[in-house]
Design a protein around this motif. Structure first.
Motif, PDB file in Angstrom:
ATOM      1  N   UNK A 476      39.312  42.488  31.760  1.00  0.00           N
ATOM      2  CA  UNK A 476      40.161  42.017  30.679  1.00  0.00           C
ATOM      3  C   UNK A 476      39.967  40.542  30.375  1.00  0.00           C
ATOM      4  N   UNK A 477      39.674  39.748  31.410  1.00  0.00           N
ATOM      5  CA  UNK A 477      39.524  38.311  31.197  1.00  0.00           C
ATOM      6  C   UNK A 477      39.847  37.547  32.461  1.00  0.00           C
ATOM      7  N   UNK A 478      40.110  36.243  32.321  1.00  0.00           N
ATOM      8  CA  UNK A 478      40.437  35.412  33.470  1.00  0.00           C
ATOM      9  C   UNK A 478      41.782  35.807  34.057  1.00  0.00           C
ATOM     10  N   UNK A 479      41.897  35.657  35.353  1.00  0.00           N
ATOM     11  CA  UNK A 479      43.178  35.821  36.019  1.00  0.00           C
ATOM     12  C   UNK A 479      44.144  34.764  35.509  1.00  0.00           C
ATOM     13  N   UNK A 480      45.407  35.123  35.391  1.00  0.00           N
ATOM     14  CA  UNK A 480      46.400  34.180  34.880  1.00  0.00           C
ATOM     15  C   UNK A 480      46.640  33.027  35.857  1.00  0.00           C
ATOM     16  N   UNK A 481      46.324  33.236  37.122  1.00  0.00           N
ATOM     17  CA  UNK A 481      46.613  32.214  38.131  1.00  0.00           C
ATOM     18  C   UNK A 481      45.415  31.326  38.450  1.00  0.00           C
ATOM     19  N   UNK A 482      44.218  31.783  38.114  1.00  0.00           N
ATOM     20  CA  UNK A 482      43.049  30.994  38.478  1.00  0.00           C
ATOM     21  C   UNK A 482      41.909  31.257  37.513  1.00  0.00           C
ATOM     22  N   UNK A 483      41.299  30.190  37.023  1.00  0.00           N
ATOM     23  CA  UNK A 483      40.138  30.305  36.163  1.00  0.00           C
ATOM     24  C   UNK A 483      38.888  30.692  36.910  1.00  0.00           C
ATOM     25  N   UNK A 484      38.978  30.731  38.244  1.00  0.00           N
ATOM     26  CA  UNK A 484      37.839  31.125  39.070  1.00  0.00           C
ATOM     27  C   UNK A 484      37.853  32.611  39.401  1.00  0.00           C
ATOM     28  N   UNK A 485      38.847  33.322  38.893  1.00  0.00           N
ATOM     29  CA  UNK A 485      38.954  34.757  39.157  1.00  0.00           C
ATOM     30  C   UNK A 485      39.082  35.533  37.847  1.00  0.00           C
ATOM     31  N   UNK A 486      38.697  36.789  37.897  1.00  0.00           N
ATOM     32  CA  UNK A 486      38.804  37.698  36.766  1.00  0.00           C
ATOM     33  C   UNK A 486      39.842  38.763  37.061  1.00  0.00           C
ATOM     34  N   UNK A 487      40.346  39.370  36.000  1.00  0.00           N
ATOM     35  CA  UNK A 487      41.281  40.467  36.159  1.00  0.00           C
ATOM     36  C   UNK A 487      40.811  41.657  35.319  1.00  0.00           C
ATOM     37  N   UNK A 488      41.210  42.840  35.753  1.00  0.00           N
ATOM     38  CA  UNK A 488      40.927  44.063  35.011  1.00  0.00           C
ATOM     39  C   UNK A 488      41.819  45.168  35.532  1.00  0.00           C
ATOM     40  N   UNK A 489      41.591  46.381  35.065  1.00  0.00           N
ATOM     41  CA  UNK A 489      42.404  47.509  35.514  1.00  0.00           C
ATOM     42  C   UNK A 489      41.502  48.670  35.899  1.00  0.00           C
ATOM     43  N   UNK A 490      41.951  49.394  36.920  1.00  0.00           N
ATOM     44  CA  UNK A 490      41.201  50.572  37.327  1.00  0.00           C
ATOM     45  C   UNK A 490      41.643  51.779  36.509  1.00  0.00           C
ATOM     46  N   UNK A 491      41.093  52.910  36.835  1.00  0.00           N
ATOM     47  CA  UNK A 491      41.413  54.126  36.104  1.00  0.00           C
ATOM     48  C   UNK A 491      42.911  54.433  36.145  1.00  0.00           C
ATOM     49  N   UNK A 492      43.562  54.093  37.262  1.00  0.00           N
ATOM     50  CA  UNK A 492      44.985  54.351  37.426  1.00  0.00           C
ATOM     51  C   UNK A 492      45.883  53.320  36.796  1.00  0.00           C
ATOM     52  N   UNK A 493      45.310  52.379  36.040  1.00  0.00           N
ATOM     53  CA  UNK A 493      46.046  51.339  35.321  1.00  0.00           C
ATOM     54  C   UNK A 493      46.680  50.311  36.246  1.00  0.00           C
ATOM     55  N   UNK A 494      46.128  50.148  37.436  1.00  0.00           N
ATOM     56  CA  UNK A 494      46.593  49.128  38.375  1.00  0.00           C
ATOM     57  C   UNK A 494      45.726  47.888  38.203  1.00  0.00           C
ATOM     58  N   UNK A 495      46.359  46.718  38.162  1.00  0.00           N
ATOM     59  CA  UNK A 495      45.639  45.455  37.980  1.00  0.00           C
ATOM     60  C   UNK A 495      44.783  45.141  39.199  1.00  0.00           C
ATOM     61  N   UNK A 496      43.555  44.683  38.958  1.00  0.00           N
ATOM     62  CA  UNK A 496      42.620  44.325  40.029  1.00  0.00           C
ATOM     63  C   UNK A 496      42.117  42.910  39.775  1.00  0.00           C
ATOM     64  N   UNK A 497      42.179  42.050  40.812  1.00  0.00           N
ATOM     65  CA  UNK A 497      41.739  40.659  40.744  1.00  0.00           C
ATOM     66  C   UNK A 497      40.511  40.494  41.623  1.00  0.00           C
ATOM     67  N   UNK A 498      39.503  39.776  41.113  1.00  0.00           N
ATOM     68  CA  UNK A 498      38.289  39.557  41.909  1.00  0.00           C
ATOM     69  C   UNK A 498      37.618  38.264  41.465  1.00  0.00           C
ATOM     70  N   UNK A 499      36.825  37.610  42.353  1.00  0.00           N
ATOM     71  CA  UNK A 499      36.211  36.318  42.022  1.00  0.00           C
ATOM     72  C   UNK A 499      35.166  36.440  40.913  1.00  0.00           C
ATOM     73  N   UNK A 500      35.036  35.357  40.145  1.00  0.00           N
ATOM     74  CA  UNK A 500      33.958  35.277  39.157  1.00  0.00           C
ATOM     75  C   UNK A 500      32.633  35.097  39.887  1.00  0.00           C
ATOM     76  N   UNK A 501      31.639  35.865  39.496  1.00  0.00           N
ATOM     77  CA  UNK A 501      30.316  35.713  40.075  1.00  0.00           C
ATOM     78  C   UNK A 501      29.321  36.529  39.264  1.00  0.00           C
ATOM     79  N   UNK A 502      28.066  36.233  39.427  1.00  0.00           N
ATOM     80  CA  UNK A 502      27.042  37.071  38.841  1.00  0.00           C
ATOM     81  C   UNK A 502      26.769  38.239  39.779  1.00  0.00           C
TER      82      UNK A 502
END
Length: 573
Positions: A476-502
């Motif tokens: 979905x985009x950057x995590x609301x708490x950190x510009x160094x992390x991304x956010x998205x959702x899994x199939x079950x519509x639960x939010x998932x946070x993970x670090x930005x990286x290639x």
């Protein structure tokens, strides 16, 4: 139930199309609102009666419109419809309040708190309007949606500087209403329609980064739950023609949208009767084990057929839907969800209460036992399904035992996502006319806090089962708490946070690429809470290439749960 509006001269503006409907209105619903509850007194409208817009209605003259949207996802879609109509008439979109010539609030009336937010916001806006400098275009303020429908007279009388009111079925009339406001009049149109679906209006979608979109498939609700204002603010159920829905989703697919959520107040009671071949004498199938107090409609192309057609448009586009009613989940819908990789294995299943006595008072049309039987059937057909729900704390007459039964339902079902609220009485509803709001506010709040605590406890458990799994995430985009992390959702519509990286482009490819919004990535889950998951991105992927293996892994995780939880879930037999 009829929705009828009369002019001050007594002329009928809209009514049911048949004498049979009139007879039904005369008999009424047992204990429900009467015929007069649907009449708008003539003196309420005075000279401000607004009629539907005609072709060639006034142009916007490049004035800038700023929208503020409150409430449900349907209001997000309504904003997109209203903007589509105004854009074609020459209005421009303001990105911030400071540059706006017109401010339109798209409002919600479901709870008192939502309405109070709008009252407070109107005070701020009217103060801003008074400070407008001479020589500037006068600022116009409008209220759209459910609150405009429910509180028309009160809004016009209390907010003297309010210019425009438009109900959910009157957005086509906005250009004319704004033209009247330019002439110094307060302009309003809150007529409900038995037919309006905006089928010919292509919404202008402004979802973040363009990765997801809401698509309205039906409007209104016939269920008449005793606490709910929706049938009075959005009218009777009517479904948008399937051809119009499919065309919009095809366009969204061509634009690169990766997720579509089908919207409706009772989305899974969808019934398209726009074409002769859809009409039949077949009654709508109900959820297994359900009998309902609601009158079933005959004929029409049903939700399962629509969902089938939508899922075939783009195999790499996720399909979700909300908000459904538990009565409308026949096996054919559940089996389709299980079979199609791009239909999310996530179901919103509003319970509202765990007490059969309260469910009867709410006029929900089912018992606790029927609801649990449906949960069991869903989890049997869709292993690893994610469930979400709505609950009301402190409804009229709720005892401590009723409350404890709701807590036990939360523990037994274990929802991934929950929406929990304290009850607030709404005028016009059955509860307002027939029941007493007799639970003290402090008791409502205490019970709500207990519901939230139990929900979070159980959601933490069920989310923790995903630790170690690999989840398919739509970014979905950057995590609301950190510009160094991304956010998205899994199939079950639960939010998932993970670090930005290639990450690698493919499994066997040494090439890497950065992750951007709209990408699908595989993320290995490392920790969980009641609200979200955390993990590490593994590689880029597509929906089509990964969904089957993901489901198999999640099935293994659910099978490994302790016996007490496994017997409760009863998903994988």
């Amino acid at each position: 139930m009829l929705a009828v509006f009369i002019t001050r001269t007594g002329r009928l503006l809209s009514s049911a199309a048949s004498a049979g409907a009139g007879r039904r209105c005369k008999s009424g619903l047992p204990g429900g609102p009467g015929f007069r509850d649907f009449l708008r007194p003539a003196e309420e409208d005075g000279e401000r009666r607004a009629y539907p817009a005609e072709e060639g209605s006034p142009l916007g003259d490049a004035r800038r419109v700023f929208f503020e949207t409150y409430g449900c996802q349907m209001n997000v879609n309504d904003t997109e419809i209203a903007w589509s109509i105004l854009q074609k008439k020459g209005f421009l979109r303001a990105d911030n309040l400071a540059e706006a010539d017109v401010v339109l609030l798209v409002t919600c009336s479901v709870r008192e708190k939502a309405e109070q937010t709008i009252w407070n916001r109107l005070k701020d806006l009217t103060a801003l309007k008074k400070k407008r400098r001479k020589g500037q275009v006068p600022l116009k303020i409008g209220v759209l949606g459910c609150m405009a429908e429910r509180l028309k007279s009160e809004l016009l009388e209390r907010e003297k500087l309010l210019d425009v009111l438009a109900g959910p079925d009157a957005y086509r009339d906005l250009p004319r209403l704004l033209a009247l406001a330019d002439g110094g009049q307060q302009a309003s149109n809150v007529l409900l329609s038995l037919e309006e679906t905006y089928a010919d209006v292509m919404p202008v979608h402004r979802a973040a980064q363009g990765y997801s979109a809401f698509v309205s498939i039906m409007r209104g609700c016939d269920n008449m739950c005793s606490y709910c204002i929706v049938p009075f603010t959005r009218g009777r159920e009517r479904s948008r023609p399937v051809s119009s829905i499919l065309e919009e989703i095809r366009i969204l697919s061509e634009q690169g949208v990766k997720e579509v959520t089908l919207l409706g107040q009772n989305v899974n009671s969808y019934r398209d009767t726009s074409e002769q071949q859809f009409c039949s004498t077949d009654s709508a199938p109900l959820s297994r084990g359900f009998s309902t107090v609601y009158r079933t409609r005959q004929g029409g192309l049903r939700f399962s057929a629509l969902l089938d057609k939508v899922s075939l448009i783009d195999p790499n586009m996720r399909i979700r839907f909300t908000s459904p009613h538990p009565k409308d989940f026949p096996d054919e819908v559940l089996q389709l969800i299980q079979e199609r990789p791009n239909i999310c294995k996530q179901i919103h299943l509003p319970a509202q209460s765990g007490s059969s006595r309260m469910l009867q008072a709410m006029r929900r049309g089912y018992t606790r036992e029927a609801y649990l039987q449906l949960v069991e059937n869903i989890r049997r057909i869709i292993p690893g399904v994610s469930l979400s729900s709505d609950f009301i704390a402190g409804f009229c007459g709720e005892t401590e035992d009723d409350h404890q039964q709701t807590l036990s339902l939360l523990r037994e079902v274990q929802y991934n996502v929950g929406f929990l609220f304290a009850y607030s009485m709404r005028k016009k509803t059955h509860a307002y006319h027939r029941l007493q709001d007799d639970i003290p506010s402090e008791v409502k709040q205490r019970r709500l806090e207990e519901l939230i605590a139990v929900f979070r406890e159980e959601a933490t458990k069920i989310n923790a089962r995903l630790i170690g799994s690999t989840q398919l995430i739509l970014v979905e985009g950057d995590s609301k708490r950190s510009g160094q992390e991304l956010r998205g959702r899994n199939d079950g519509n639960v939010k998932v946070i993970f670090p930005k990286q290639e990450v690698p482009v493919q499994t066997s490819d040494k090439r890497t690429a950065p992750i951007k919004p709209g990408d699908y990535v595989l993320v290995k889950i490392t920790s969980a809470s009641s609200q979200s998951l955390r993990g590490l991105a593994l590689r880029h992927t597509t929906l089509r290439n990964t969904h089957l293996s993901e489901l198999q892994l999640n099935k293994q995780l659910y099978e490994s749960t302790e016996p007490s939880n496994a017997s409760c879930l009863n998903t994988l037999s």
